[in-house]
Design an enzyme around this catalytic site. Structure first.
Site, PDB file in Angstrom:
ATOM      1  CE  LYS A   1       7.891  -1.173  10.971  1.00 40.75           C
ATOM      2  NZ  LYS A   1       8.440  -1.231   9.599  1.00 40.75           N
TER       3      LYS A   1
ATOM      4  CB  THR B   1       3.857   1.735  16.971  1.00 43.37           C
ATOM      5  OG1 THR B   1       2.966   1.919  15.902  1.00 43.37           O
ATOM      6  CG2 THR B   1       3.247   0.786  17.987  1.00 43.37           C
TER       7      THR B   1
ATOM      8  CB  SER C   1       5.427   2.620  13.183  1.00 45.46           C
ATOM      9  OG  SER C   1       4.185   2.807  13.825  1.00 45.46           O
TER      10      SER C   1
ATOM     11  CE  LYS D   1      -0.419  -2.119   7.079  1.00 45.33           C
ATOM     12  NZ  LYS D   1      -1.029  -0.831   6.886  1.00 45.33           N
TER      13      LYS D   1
ATOM     14  CE1 TYR E   1       3.840  -0.999  13.909  1.00 48.91           C
ATOM     15  CE2 TYR E   1       4.758  -2.580  12.362  1.00 48.91           C
ATOM     16  CZ  TYR E   1       4.350  -1.295  12.669  1.00 48.91           C
ATOM     17  OH  TYR E   1       4.464  -0.305  11.720  1.00 48.91           O
TER      18      TYR E   1
ATOM     19  CG  ASN F   1       7.609 -11.409   0.809  1.00 51.06           C
ATOM     20  OD1 ASN F   1       6.681 -10.603   0.715  1.00 51.06           O
ATOM     21  ND2 ASN F   1       8.049 -11.865   1.977  1.00 51.06           N
TER      22      ASN F   1
ATOM     23  CE1 TYR G   1      -2.359   2.888   3.193  1.00 53.32           C
ATOM     24  CE2 TYR G   1      -3.042   3.120   0.905  1.00 53.32           C
ATOM     25  CZ  TYR G   1      -3.049   3.574   2.217  1.00 53.32           C
ATOM     26  OH  TYR G   1      -3.734   4.737   2.543  1.00 53.32           O
ATOM     27  CB  ILE G   2       3.473   2.573   2.327  1.00 57.35           C
ATOM     28  CG1 ILE G   2       2.580   2.439   3.556  1.00 57.35           C
ATOM     29  CG2 ILE G   2       4.361   3.809   2.385  1.00 57.35           C
ATOM     30  CD1 ILE G   2       1.556   3.512   3.742  1.00 57.35           C
TER      31      ILE G   2
HETATM   32  C1  WQD Z   1      -7.198   3.928  14.845  1.00 56.40           C
HETATM   33  C2  WQD Z   1      -8.335   4.223  15.816  1.00 56.40           C
HETATM   34  C3  WQD Z   1      -8.983   2.340  17.180  1.00 56.40           C
HETATM   35  C4  WQD Z   1     -10.490  -0.105  13.854  1.00 56.40           C
HETATM   36  C5  WQD Z   1      -1.929   1.038  13.880  1.00 56.40           C
HETATM   37  C6  WQD Z   1      -0.494   0.724  14.134  1.00 56.40           C
HETATM   38  C7  WQD Z   1       0.363   1.781  13.509  1.00 56.40           C
HETATM   39  C8  WQD Z   1       0.042   1.877  12.037  1.00 56.40           C
HETATM   40  C9  WQD Z   1      -1.434   2.177  11.838  1.00 56.40           C
HETATM   41  C10 WQD Z   1       1.590   0.576  10.781  1.00 56.40           C
HETATM   42  C11 WQD Z   1      -8.121   3.608  17.208  1.00 56.40           C
HETATM   43  C12 WQD Z   1     -10.118   2.750  16.253  1.00 56.40           C
HETATM   44  C13 WQD Z   1      -9.922   0.900  14.628  1.00 56.40           C
HETATM   45  C14 WQD Z   1     -11.890  -0.362  13.966  1.00 56.40           C
HETATM   46  C15 WQD Z   1     -12.074   1.385  15.597  1.00 56.40           C
HETATM   47  N1  WQD Z   1       0.394   0.694  11.367  1.00 56.40           N
HETATM   48  N2  WQD Z   1     -10.703   1.640  15.474  1.00 56.40           N
HETATM   49  N3  WQD Z   1     -12.626   0.402  14.831  1.00 56.40           N
HETATM   50  O1  WQD Z   1      -4.076   1.436  16.073  1.00 56.40           O
HETATM   51  O2  WQD Z   1      -3.674   3.926  15.614  1.00 56.40           O
HETATM   52  O3  WQD Z   1      -2.239   2.265  14.490  1.00 56.40           O
HETATM   53  O4  WQD Z   1      -2.157   1.117  12.494  1.00 56.40           O
HETATM   54  O5  WQD Z   1       2.444   1.390  10.674  1.00 56.40           O
HETATM   55  O6  WQD Z   1       1.708   1.455  13.674  1.00 56.40           O
HETATM   56  O7  WQD Z   1      -0.284   0.770  15.531  1.00 56.40           O
HETATM   57  O8  WQD Z   1      -4.629   2.467  13.817  1.00 56.40           O
HETATM   58  O9  WQD Z   1      -6.596   2.336  12.350  1.00 56.40           O
HETATM   59  O10 WQD Z   1      -6.074   0.380  13.897  1.00 56.40           O
HETATM   60  O11 WQD Z   1      -6.949   2.509  14.865  1.00 56.40           O
HETATM   61  O12 WQD Z   1     -12.758   2.055  16.391  1.00 56.40           O
HETATM   62  O13 WQD Z   1     -12.462  -1.280  13.301  1.00 56.40           O
HETATM   63  O14 WQD Z   1      -9.528   3.632  15.313  1.00 56.40           O
HETATM   64  O15 WQD Z   1      -9.465   2.006  18.464  1.00 56.40           O
HETATM   65  O16 WQD Z   1      -8.656   4.523  18.164  1.00 56.40           O
HETATM   66  P1  WQD Z   1      -3.700   2.526  15.131  1.00 56.40           P
HETATM   67  P2  WQD Z   1      -6.091   1.852  13.684  1.00 56.40           P
END
Ligand code: WQD
Length: 350
Positions: free
Chosen positions: A160, A134, A132, A92, A156, A35, A14-15
């Site tokens: 990183k 994270t 990230s 990720k 994860y 891959n 994607y990115i």
């Molecule tokens: C965002 C918000 C959820 C899904 C993660 C990784 C980060 C990066 C992006 C790779 C939160 C809420 C989510 C859903 C919801 N990945 N949510 N319903 O957790 O901030 O980051 O993904 O680089 O490193 O940690 O992203 O989109 O999962 O969640 O309410 O079905 O949406 O609780 O508040 P996140 P997210």
């Protein structure tokens, strides 16, 4: 820097696909190694059509002995050496990393180590790494600056951070090696053409692809994980970034890496926080649709609120985000509406 040959690991993801578009527009010349564990050759083919360009695409795994060396040596032997590596290949999904940590240490840490060995053996000494936000873990202060303590709360994020530390140590030990680490906040959306976008293999882990799959009718409703956070509307707050802004950030990081040895870590975010409900409401308004919601308990490990301080990216890379949440919603929907099953071509099993 125009005309720079760049090896992009994970460039079919994607990115990666969106970054290929930005690189080509800047005159950089990508060479993709992937891959296809989470990427698609179709994504690269669509970028070629979109940009009227040819992108060498090699199927391979950076962990396989000799694979990266062969790619770099072949480029050099052809008189078109790789000047820098953009390292996007990796896993990720936070939840998956908790359930299967060895997969993440193998792919993300061992894979990066194999790549760095191959770079040293072939004399390639500049790298941009996909990290990230994270790595910060729970905020002690907001917005997150690059000086915030690093305390990732899941495997994860720990992978990183480990790779960032490998790069920091390598830059200290090997004069002339340069590494720019990009700490992504929450990239969402798609290229405005609607030709490329996010295509999760399974049930989306992340909010935005789940929203678009509800909107296109693949899911009946969106689960909202927690409405009792200490935020304006009780839902989690994140710094959503248009994937094309993120892509441009890689182009400017590559230019910087080519001109500067040493290690630096840079946030890529907008500096704005948006809640789950605010993103849903923007999506509904921009795309004239309804997203049915179900409130669920908080998701374990979720952070309440986070957003970036993007000042270093502006001062060091000359980069800032330019697209807002409405554009993220409009562009992401255009992709999903035109590609209900992402890049999958075979119809769903009956
Ligand atoms: C965002 C918000 C959820 C899904 C993660 C990784 C980060 C990066 C992006 C790779 C939160 C809420 C989510 C859903 C919801 N990945 N949510 N319903 O957790 O901030 O980051 O993904 O680089 O490193 O940690 O992203 O989109 O999962 O969640 O309410 O079905 O949406 O609780 O508040 P996140 P997210």
């Amino acid at each position: 820097m125009a005309d720079m040959r760049v090896l992009v690991t994970g460039g079919a993801g994607y990115i990666g696909a969106h970054t290929l578009v930005a690189m080509l527009a800047a005159g950089q010349r990508p060479l993709v190694l992937d891959n296809f564990s989470n990427g698609s050759a179709e994504a690269v083919r669509r970028v070629e059509r979109l940009c009227s360009a040819s992108i060498p695409l090699i199927e391979g795994d950076i962990r396989q002995p000799g694979v990266v060396q062969a790619v770099l040596a072949q480029a050099a032997a052809g008189g078109d050496p790789v000047r820098a590596v953009l390292h996007l290949a990796g896993c990720k999904a936070v939840g998956e990393s908790v359930a299967d940590p060895l997969k993440y240490y193998d792919n993300n840490v061992a894979g990066s180590l194999a790549l760095l060995h191959a770079m040293r053996e072939t004399g390639v000494a500049r790298l941009v790494f996909s990290s990230s936000a994270t790595v910060y873990g729970e905020p002690q202060s907001l917005p997150f600056t690059e000086a915030h303590p690093l305390a990732p709360a899941n495997p994860y994020g720990r992978t990183k951070l480990m790779v960032e530390q490998m790069l920091r140590d390598l830059c200290a030990a090997q004069a002339g090696f340069g590494a720019v680490t990009l700490r992504y906040f929450n990239p969402i959306g798609a290229h405005p053409s609607g030709q490329i976008g996010e295509s999760p293999r399974d049930v989306p882990n992340n909010l935005f692809p789940f929203i678009t799959q509800v909107a296109v009718g693949r899911r009946p409703f969106l689960n909202v994980f927690g409405d009792d956070y200490a935020t304006a509307d009780g839902t989690g707050v994140r710094d959503y970034l248009h994937v094309m802004d993120l892509a441009q950030g890689h182009v400017q990081a590559l230019d910087y890496a080519l001109a500067h040895p040493g290690f630096v870590a840079v946030n890529l975010g907008t500096g704005q926080g948006t809640s789950v409900l605010e993103l849903v409401q923007a999506f509904e308004r921009v795309n004239q649709c309804r997203i049915p919601l179900r409130t669920q308990p908080r998701r374990p490990g979720d952070i309440e609120r986070m957003w970036a301080d993007p000042a270093l990216a502006a001062s060091l890379l000359g980069w800032r985000s330019r697209r807002g949440v409405d554009a993220m919603c409009a562009d992401g929907w255009r992709w999903q509406q035109g590609n209900p099953r992402g890049y999958e071509t075979d119809p769903p099993a009956a």
